[in-house]
Motif scaffolding. Structure first.
Motif, PDB file in Angstrom:
ATOM      1  N   LYS A 230      -3.421   3.491  -5.603  1.00  0.00           N
ATOM      2  CA  LYS A 230      -4.704   2.857  -5.610  1.00  0.00           C
ATOM      3  C   LYS A 230      -5.071   2.017  -6.755  1.00  0.00           C
ATOM      4  O   LYS A 230      -5.399   0.829  -6.684  1.00  0.00           O
ATOM      5  CB  LYS A 230      -5.822   3.638  -5.064  1.00  0.00           C
ATOM      6  CG  LYS A 230      -5.608   4.381  -3.768  1.00  0.00           C
ATOM      7  CD  LYS A 230      -6.781   5.379  -3.456  1.00  0.00           C
ATOM      8  CE  LYS A 230      -6.397   6.035  -2.201  1.00  0.00           C
ATOM      9  NZ  LYS A 230      -7.671   7.048  -1.816  1.00  0.00           N
TER      10      LYS A 230
ATOM     11  N   SER B 136     -11.828   3.886   3.583  1.00  0.00           N
ATOM     12  CA  SER B 136     -12.946   2.924   3.237  1.00  0.00           C
ATOM     13  C   SER B 136     -12.945   2.224   4.873  1.00  0.00           C
ATOM     14  O   SER B 136     -13.456   1.228   5.017  1.00  0.00           O
ATOM     15  CB  SER B 136     -12.949   2.051   2.392  1.00  0.00           C
ATOM     16  OG  SER B 136     -12.877   2.496   1.315  1.00  0.00           O
TER      17      SER B 136
ATOM     18  N   THR C 222       0.946  -1.069  -0.059  1.00  0.00           N
ATOM     19  CA  THR C 222       0.129   0.139  -0.086  1.00  0.00           C
ATOM     20  C   THR C 222       0.906   1.259   0.030  1.00  0.00           C
ATOM     21  O   THR C 222       0.352   2.336  -0.432  1.00  0.00           O
ATOM     22  CB  THR C 222      -0.767   0.018   1.316  1.00  0.00           C
ATOM     23  OG1 THR C 222      -0.275  -0.132   2.383  1.00  0.00           O
ATOM     24  CG2 THR C 222      -1.940  -1.044   1.128  1.00  0.00           C
TER      25      THR C 222
ATOM     26  N   GLU D  90      -9.301   3.768  -8.054  1.00  0.00           N
ATOM     27  CA  GLU D  90      -9.276   4.295  -6.882  1.00  0.00           C
ATOM     28  C   GLU D  90      -9.703   3.790  -5.569  1.00  0.00           C
ATOM     29  O   GLU D  90      -9.253   3.545  -4.627  1.00  0.00           O
ATOM     30  CB  GLU D  90      -9.220   5.773  -7.167  1.00  0.00           C
ATOM     31  CG  GLU D  90      -8.691   6.596  -5.956  1.00  0.00           C
ATOM     32  CD  GLU D  90      -8.484   8.169  -6.233  1.00  0.00           C
ATOM     33  OE1 GLU D  90      -8.610   8.588  -5.267  1.00  0.00           O
ATOM     34  OE2 GLU D  90      -8.287   8.371  -7.533  1.00  0.00           O
TER      35      GLU D  90
ATOM     36  N   CYS E 158      -8.856  -2.042   2.833  1.00  0.00           N
ATOM     37  CA  CYS E 158      -9.603  -2.190   4.169  1.00  0.00           C
ATOM     38  C   CYS E 158     -10.388  -3.617   4.238  1.00  0.00           C
ATOM     39  O   CYS E 158     -10.415  -3.958   5.419  1.00  0.00           O
ATOM     40  CB  CYS E 158     -10.670  -0.837   4.220  1.00  0.00           C
ATOM     41  SG  CYS E 158      -9.929   0.513   4.412  1.00  0.00           S
TER      42      CYS E 158
ATOM     43  N   LYS F 127      -3.474   6.842   2.932  1.00  0.00           N
ATOM     44  CA  LYS F 127      -4.260   6.998   1.730  1.00  0.00           C
ATOM     45  C   LYS F 127      -5.325   6.154   1.346  1.00  0.00           C
ATOM     46  O   LYS F 127      -6.056   6.380   0.550  1.00  0.00           O
ATOM     47  CB  LYS F 127      -3.290   7.089   0.476  1.00  0.00           C
ATOM     48  CG  LYS F 127      -2.670   6.060  -0.177  1.00  0.00           C
ATOM     49  CD  LYS F 127      -1.852   6.290  -1.209  1.00  0.00           C
ATOM     50  CE  LYS F 127      -1.026   5.170  -1.772  1.00  0.00           C
ATOM     51  NZ  LYS F 127       0.374   5.008  -1.047  1.00  0.00           N
ATOM     52  N   TYR F 128      -5.281   4.850   1.971  1.00  0.00           N
ATOM     53  CA  TYR F 128      -6.197   3.850   1.854  1.00  0.00           C
ATOM     54  C   TYR F 128      -7.322   3.895   2.746  1.00  0.00           C
ATOM     55  O   TYR F 128      -8.195   2.994   2.858  1.00  0.00           O
ATOM     56  CB  TYR F 128      -5.579   2.454   1.735  1.00  0.00           C
ATOM     57  CG  TYR F 128      -4.733   2.232   0.569  1.00  0.00           C
ATOM     58  CD1 TYR F 128      -5.208   1.414  -0.443  1.00  0.00           C
ATOM     59  CD2 TYR F 128      -3.437   2.599   0.532  1.00  0.00           C
ATOM     60  CE1 TYR F 128      -4.596   1.375  -1.654  1.00  0.00           C
ATOM     61  CE2 TYR F 128      -2.669   2.320  -0.583  1.00  0.00           C
ATOM     62  CZ  TYR F 128      -3.375   1.688  -1.539  1.00  0.00           C
ATOM     63  OH  TYR F 128      -2.539   1.403  -2.725  1.00  0.00           O
ATOM     64  N   HIS F 129      -7.215   4.752   3.941  1.00  0.00           N
ATOM     65  CA  HIS F 129      -7.893   4.601   5.193  1.00  0.00           C
ATOM     66  C   HIS F 129      -9.502   5.182   4.800  1.00  0.00           C
ATOM     67  O   HIS F 129     -10.203   5.216   5.649  1.00  0.00           O
ATOM     68  CB  HIS F 129      -7.470   5.389   6.210  1.00  0.00           C
ATOM     69  CG  HIS F 129      -6.291   5.094   6.963  1.00  0.00           C
ATOM     70  ND1 HIS F 129      -5.687   5.382   7.906  1.00  0.00           N
ATOM     71  CD2 HIS F 129      -5.459   3.876   6.410  1.00  0.00           C
ATOM     72  CE1 HIS F 129      -4.501   4.334   8.364  1.00  0.00           C
ATOM     73  NE2 HIS F 129      -4.318   3.717   7.131  1.00  0.00           N
TER      74      HIS F 129
ATOM     75  N   SER G 266      -8.656   1.253  -2.387  1.00  0.00           N
ATOM     76  CA  SER G 266      -9.021   1.678  -0.951  1.00  0.00           C
ATOM     77  C   SER G 266      -9.983   0.496  -0.180  1.00  0.00           C
ATOM     78  O   SER G 266      -9.760   0.209   0.883  1.00  0.00           O
ATOM     79  CB  SER G 266      -9.407   3.086  -0.697  1.00  0.00           C
ATOM     80  OG  SER G 266     -10.769   3.315  -1.206  1.00  0.00           O
TER      81      SER G 266
END
Length: 486
Positions: free
Chosen positions: A36, A343, A31, A263, A271, A339-341, A267
């Motif tokens: 993404k 979701s 990640t 994108e 998650c 940057k993936y948080h 994410s």
């Protein structure tokens, strides 16, 4: 009996947890390293492959367990017949898919990456061949050998990923002496291919490690045509149920990529992997308990053991759920790049859905023992219809920023509905859960959900609420816990 079961489950856990811990460690690296959109591609390829593996497995693992304990079948003949069936199916798949590789890649939207599909065809082939030999180790009480093979497999994969990402440039020093396979790797247009290549080599290594079992235990002379037909008849409904499960687990990620955006899918998928912590617990439990379920099927007290173990599974699963959800921010910080948080809100929902699935898996033992796996197929189709419905709604409303919650709720409702239908069906034929035990289970579920809800609203009280929850659960189930320890 419980002591042996517990020891075996712990050993299996090592072989299963260690590779998963390594994968979660790489999750942070992936990640951070990938955008993404790139992570979306990574998860999409695995989602597609899981759908195929569900088909190629033909339910032969559960079929092997079931026929193994039928009085009129020899164990060696059952194993040889199952392996030969699996080998024929997998070989046909490999030959056919390689011939049609360009068309398959085009349909999936990867016409510029046929090398991805070539690697995944081999991964799928190697992994499906290994299913029954690994099941043989479980049946023959060889948890240590099972775990060693699993650990070696992940170490090979990890070494190759680290080498390709950090040391691969040094390979050019050797010029023409470079192995042809590494020259092929150098043709990859992005580093996502490195992960697939490492997986392919580790799957091949896994096949080599189980070859002694195949050479020793499998011979054409032990192949029984009538048994093969019976095993396929039993396994096909299970296979259909497995495909339905694969659809439930992967359809959302496949559709989000193609109908919304890479994108959002990136994410969401990242998650979702945190939410699959619950599947770790389920798989560990299944590795140690499932062969025991089939062994106990001939005993007069079988139903009592099924019900008691299922009760303990739910109890520990809810404890696991509260502890993970109560510390979700810590897990997210260490396992997924910031940057993936976006979701993160799907995690408690999908985790509870996975727990429902785990309970369903335990209860599904009844139709396998009654030799009616078609029941599982019907129920799984109900789950698939619900999943399709929620994903269609999601695609229609995808302009909403929070619309990714819809497929997450679809997962929860799909598995919850499957569990309720299975229980109602099984109560007529098999289960004898007392009303008091059912009432206790419902109270445990509601209490766990209440604690997680309060934690979400009052994060500063998280540790206190988790501690309070554990104390109350221990006091409520003190007798069971003490019996388990004894």
């Amino acid at each position: 009996m419980y002591k042996k079961l517990a020891i075996q489950t712990i050993i299996y856990s090592i072989g299963f947890i260690f590779p998963k811990i390594v994968n979660y460690a790489f999750l942070k690296f992936f990640t951070v390293s990938f955008k993404k959109e790139e992570f979306s591609l990574y998860t999409d390829m695995y989602a597609l492959s899981f759908m195929v593996i569900g088909f190629l497995s033909f339910g032969l693992e559960n079929t092997y367990f079931r026929f193994l304990y039928k009085k009129n079948y020899n164990k060696e003949i059952v194993f040889s017949t199952g392996v030969i069936i699996q080998l024929l199916i997998s070989s046909f798949f490999l030959i056919t898919s390689i011939k049609l590789i360009k068309y398959i890649a085009y349909i999936a939207g990867y016409q510029d990456h046929t090398e991805y599909f070539f690697m995944f065809f081999l991964i799928i082939f190697f992994d499906t061949i290994c299913i029954l030999p690994m099941a043989w180790l479980r049946v023959n009480d060889k948890p240590l050998q099972y775990s060693i093979i699993s650990v070696i497999n992940i170490l090979i994969q990890s070494f190759l990923i680290i080498y390709l990402f950090f040391c691969y440039d040094n390979i050019y020093v050797y010029g023409e002496k470079t192995f042809f396979i590494f020259k092929w790797v150098s043709s990859f247009t992005d580093k996502i291919g490195y992960i697939f290549f490492a997986n392919m080599i580790s799957s091949l290594g896994n096949l080599f490690l189980i070859l002694p079992i195949l050479f020793k235990e499998v011979t054409i002379k032990k192949f029984n045509k009538i048994l093969a037909i019976n095993m396929l008849s039993y396994g096909i409904p299970i296979m259909l149920g497995t495909i339905a499960f694969s659809i439930n687990e992967n359809l959302d990620k496949i559709l989000i990529k193609r109908c919304v955006s890479d994108e959002i899918n990136g994410s969401y998928s990242a998650c979702y992997k945190i939410a699959t912590f619950m599947s770790l617990y389920i798989r560990i439990f299944k590795l140690g308990i499932e062969p025991f379920f089939f062994k106990k099927s001939k005993d007069s007290d079988a139903i009592y053991y099924y019900e008691e173990i299922t009760y303990m599974f739910i109890l520990f699963g809810l404890i696991f759920y509260v502890l993970i959800c109560g510390n979700i921010n810590i897990f997210m910080k260490f396992l997924i790049d910031k940057k993936y948080h976006v979701s993160i809100s799907i995690i408690p929902i999908v985790m509870m859905g996975n727990l429902f699935l785990g309970v369903y898996t335990n209860l599904s033992i009844f139709y396998k023992i009654l030799d009616k796996p078609i029941i599982g197929t019907y129920i799984s189709l109900i789950g698939v219809l619900i999943t399709f419905l929620f994903n269609i709604i999601f695609i229609i409303t995808s302009t909403n920023n929070n619309s990714f919650m819809i497929p997450a709720w679809g997962t929860l409702i799909s598995y919850g509905t499957m569990l309720i239908v299975l229980y109602i069906w099984g109560k007529k034929k098999f289960f004898k859960f007392r009303d008091k035990k059912i009432r206790n289970i419902i109270i445990h579920f509601l209490f766990a959900l209440f604690i997680v809800f309060v934690i979400k609203k009052k994060m500063e009280l998280s540790l206190f609420l988790q501690f309070l929850y554990l104390i109350i659960i221990f006091l409520l189930e003190k007798k069971r816990f003490m019996n388990l320890i004894k």
